[in-house]
Write a protein that holds these residues in place. Structure first.
Motif, PDB file in Angstrom:
ATOM      1  N   VAL A   1      -6.811 -15.170 -23.043  1.00 17.91           N
ATOM      2  CA  VAL A   1      -5.781 -14.318 -22.420  1.00 17.91           C
ATOM      3  C   VAL A   1      -6.389 -12.969 -22.039  1.00 17.91           C
ATOM      4  CG1 VAL A   1      -3.634 -13.038 -22.839  1.00 17.91           C
ATOM      5  CG2 VAL A   1      -3.828 -15.432 -23.553  1.00 17.91           C
ATOM      6  N   ALA A   2      -7.220 -12.407 -22.924  1.00 19.59           N
ATOM      7  CA  ALA A   2      -7.884 -11.133 -22.626  1.00 19.59           C
ATOM      8  C   ALA A   2      -8.789 -11.271 -21.410  1.00 19.59           C
ATOM      9  CB  ALA A   2      -8.683 -10.659 -23.839  1.00 19.59           C
ATOM     10  N   ALA A   3      -9.513 -12.394 -21.323  1.00 14.37           N
ATOM     11  CA  ALA A   3     -10.391 -12.627 -20.173  1.00 14.37           C
ATOM     12  C   ALA A   3      -9.583 -12.742 -18.889  1.00 14.37           C
ATOM     13  CB  ALA A   3     -11.208 -13.901 -20.396  1.00 14.37           C
ATOM     14  N   PHE A   4      -8.452 -13.440 -18.956  1.00 19.08           N
ATOM     15  CA  PHE A   4      -7.586 -13.597 -17.785  1.00 19.08           C
ATOM     16  C   PHE A   4      -7.061 -12.240 -17.319  1.00 19.08           C
ATOM     17  CE2 PHE A   4      -3.308 -14.321 -15.973  1.00 19.08           C
ATOM     18  CZ  PHE A   4      -3.651 -15.143 -14.902  1.00 19.08           C
ATOM     19  N   LEU A   5      -6.637 -11.415 -18.259  1.00 17.55           N
ATOM     20  CA  LEU A   5      -6.132 -10.083 -17.905  1.00 17.55           C
ATOM     21  C   LEU A   5      -7.244  -9.218 -17.312  1.00 17.55           C
ATOM     22  CD1 LEU A   5      -3.809  -9.358 -20.965  1.00 17.55           C
ATOM     23  CD2 LEU A   5      -3.122  -9.960 -18.629  1.00 17.55           C
ATOM     24  N   SER A   6      -8.458  -9.366 -17.842  1.00 20.90           N
ATOM     25  CA  SER A   6      -9.580  -8.586 -17.302  1.00 20.90           C
ATOM     26  C   SER A   6      -9.853  -8.982 -15.848  1.00 20.90           C
ATOM     27  CB  SER A   6     -10.835  -8.788 -18.150  1.00 20.90           C
ATOM     28  OG  SER A   6     -11.463 -10.040 -17.887  1.00 20.90           O
ATOM     29  N   ASP A   7      -9.649 -10.260 -15.540  1.00 20.25           N
ATOM     30  CA  ASP A   7      -9.860 -10.742 -14.178  1.00 20.25           C
ATOM     31  C   ASP A   7      -8.830 -10.151 -13.218  1.00 20.25           C
ATOM     32  OD1 ASP A   7     -11.042 -12.198 -12.137  1.00 20.25           O
ATOM     33  OD2 ASP A   7      -9.844 -13.985 -12.515  1.00 20.25           O
ATOM     34  N   ILE A   8      -7.634  -9.930 -13.710  1.00 19.39           N
ATOM     35  CA  ILE A   8      -6.585  -9.333 -12.879  1.00 19.39           C
ATOM     36  C   ILE A   8      -6.883  -7.849 -12.627  1.00 19.39           C
ATOM     37  CG2 ILE A   8      -4.148  -8.644 -12.811  1.00 19.39           C
ATOM     38  CD1 ILE A   8      -3.522 -11.214 -14.372  1.00 19.39           C
ATOM     39  N   PHE A   9      -7.214  -7.147 -13.692  1.00 22.70           N
ATOM     40  CA  PHE A   9      -7.280  -5.690 -13.597  1.00 22.70           C
ATOM     41  C   PHE A   9      -8.601  -5.155 -13.057  1.00 22.70           C
ATOM     42  CE2 PHE A   9      -3.724  -6.149 -16.595  1.00 22.70           C
ATOM     43  CZ  PHE A   9      -2.788  -5.357 -15.942  1.00 22.70           C
ATOM     44  N   ASP A  10      -9.691  -5.938 -13.148  1.00 22.35           N
ATOM     45  CA  ASP A  10     -10.944  -5.385 -12.619  1.00 22.35           C
ATOM     46  C   ASP A  10     -10.853  -5.151 -11.115  1.00 22.35           C
ATOM     47  OD1 ASP A  10     -11.118  -7.987 -11.693  1.00 22.35           O
ATOM     48  OD2 ASP A  10     -13.027  -8.435 -12.661  1.00 22.35           O
ATOM     49  N   GLY A  11     -10.256  -6.103 -10.403  1.00 25.92           N
ATOM     50  CA  GLY A  11     -10.105  -5.936  -8.959  1.00 25.92           C
ATOM     51  C   GLY A  11      -9.117  -4.841  -8.586  1.00 25.92           C
ATOM     52  N   ILE A  12      -8.000  -4.793  -9.308  1.00 29.41           N
ATOM     53  CA  ILE A  12      -6.980  -3.770  -9.039  1.00 29.41           C
ATOM     54  C   ILE A  12      -7.562  -2.368  -9.233  1.00 29.41           C
ATOM     55  CG2 ILE A  12      -4.806  -2.773  -9.853  1.00 29.41           C
ATOM     56  CD1 ILE A  12      -3.899  -5.603 -10.555  1.00 29.41           C
ATOM     57  N   ILE A  13      -8.252  -2.173 -10.361  1.00 32.57           N
ATOM     58  CA  ILE A  13      -8.826  -0.855 -10.658  1.00 32.57           C
ATOM     59  C   ILE A  13      -9.919  -0.497  -9.657  1.00 32.57           C
ATOM     60  CG2 ILE A  13     -10.120   0.482 -12.365  1.00 32.57           C
ATOM     61  CD1 ILE A  13      -8.672  -1.182 -14.529  1.00 32.57           C
ATOM     62  N   ALA A  14     -10.754  -1.502  -9.313  1.00 36.19           N
ATOM     63  CA  ALA A  14     -11.841  -1.241  -8.355  1.00 36.19           C
ATOM     64  C   ALA A  14     -11.290  -0.805  -7.004  1.00 36.19           C
ATOM     65  CB  ALA A  14     -12.711  -2.481  -8.207  1.00 36.19           C
ATOM     66  N   ARG A  15     -10.227  -1.464  -6.569  1.00 37.83           N
ATOM     67  CA  ARG A  15      -9.630  -1.080  -5.271  1.00 37.83           C
ATOM     68  C   ARG A  15      -8.993   0.301  -5.338  1.00 37.83           C
ATOM     69  NH1 ARG A  15      -8.574  -6.628  -5.350  1.00 37.83           N
ATOM     70  NH2 ARG A  15      -6.528  -6.355  -6.290  1.00 37.83           N
ATOM     71  N   ARG A  16      -8.342   0.605  -6.457  1.00 34.67           N
ATOM     72  CA  ARG A  16      -7.721   1.920  -6.610  1.00 34.67           C
ATOM     73  C   ARG A  16      -8.777   3.030  -6.601  1.00 34.67           C
ATOM     74  NH1 ARG A  16      -2.519   1.574  -9.077  1.00 34.67           N
ATOM     75  NH2 ARG A  16      -1.399   0.046  -7.805  1.00 34.67           N
ATOM     76  N   LEU A  17      -9.927   2.742  -7.206  1.00 34.51           N
ATOM     77  CA  LEU A  17     -11.003   3.732  -7.272  1.00 34.51           C
ATOM     78  C   LEU A  17     -11.897   3.706  -6.044  1.00 34.51           C
ATOM     79  CD1 LEU A  17     -12.095   3.258 -11.015  1.00 34.51           C
ATOM     80  CD2 LEU A  17     -10.658   5.073 -10.062  1.00 34.51           C
ATOM     81  N   LYS A  18     -11.608   2.726  -5.134  1.00 32.07           N
ATOM     82  CA  LYS A  18     -12.384   2.570  -3.905  1.00 32.07           C
ATOM     83  C   LYS A  18     -13.862   2.282  -4.196  1.00 32.07           C
ATOM     84  CE  LYS A  18      -9.338   5.660  -1.271  1.00 32.07           C
ATOM     85  NZ  LYS A  18      -8.356   4.602  -1.150  1.00 32.07           N
ATOM     86  N   ILE A  19     -14.091   1.425  -5.206  1.00 35.80           N
ATOM     87  CA  ILE A  19     -15.469   1.035  -5.537  1.00 35.80           C
ATOM     88  C   ILE A  19     -15.603  -0.490  -5.529  1.00 35.80           C
ATOM     89  CG2 ILE A  19     -16.011   3.101  -6.881  1.00 35.80           C
ATOM     90  CD1 ILE A  19     -15.375   1.475  -9.416  1.00 35.80           C
TER      91      ILE A  19
END
Length: 198
Positions: free
Chosen positions: A38-56
């Motif tokens: 479950v932690a791995a699944f959540l990390s997969d969701i949030f890594d992309g979201i955070i990267a886009r928000r930070l424009k990286i």
């Protein structure tokens, strides 16, 4: 410091896969397997979201994200074999069909681009959700029939879409959301090429 969060989440997903496999080595899984997955699944969701928000959201980061997903699910599938190989054998034909489709995906991308695609398409996200449901059903409820069939069907359709996207796009691009977006991107690239030549 905050800019390192997406990469850290990707690294976490790389590391959690072997942990899941280790937990299944004795033929059964503990609560830590589900918690880790479950932690791995959540990390997969949030890594992309955070990267886009930070424009990286760079090509390198997105490729690493894709490799982390592959590593995770190779470990999950290996764990499934260790825990309930009878179910794997029962689903061998549909599972091998997905494997064959993915093999074709690899061949098409390597022949055209020299490296795997990293589209992170809508269908990939849907497949990820169905894989999550099937994995939870398999390891916590010991009944993955319908959920596994759904994940297999979605996986095949997703793979066929991404193969078509690779055939459509003239150059390697990351974060192409669907075949519709691939067609529009091809038109834009053709227009840019025509303008440059004129």
């Amino acid at each position: 410091m905050i800019n390192s969060i997406p990469a850290a989440l990707v690294v976490f997903r790389f590391l959690i896969g072997p942990f899941l496999l280790w937990d299944a080595l004795d033929g059964q899984t503990s609560i830590w397997f589900i918690a880790g997955f479950v932690a791995a699944f959540l990390s997969d969701i949030f890594d992309g979201i955070i990267a886009r928000r930070l424009k990286i959201s760079t090509a390198g980061l997105r490729q690493a994200d894709s490799w982390a997903d592959r590593c995770l699910y190779i470990c999950v599938f290996s764990s499934a074999w260790l825990v309930n190989k009878d179910l794997v054998i029962a689903f061998r034909i549909p599972l091998l069909t997905v494997v064959f489709a993915q093999l074709m995906w690899w061949i098409v991308n390597l022949l055209k681009y020299g490296k795997p695609a990293s589209y992170h398409s809508y269908s990939a996200k849907i497949w990820g959700i169905t894989l999550f449901i099937a994995t939870i059903a398999w390891f916590s409820l010991d009944r993955a029939g319908i959920a596994l069939w759904l994940a297999i069907i979605v996986g095949i359709l997703h793979t066929l879409e991404e193969i078509a996207m690779t055939l459509i796009l003239p150059i390697w691009k990351h974060d192409v959301l669907s075949i519709y977006h691939a067609i529009n991107l091809r038109r834009q690239l053709n227009t840019q090429t025509a303008t440059t030549e004129n």
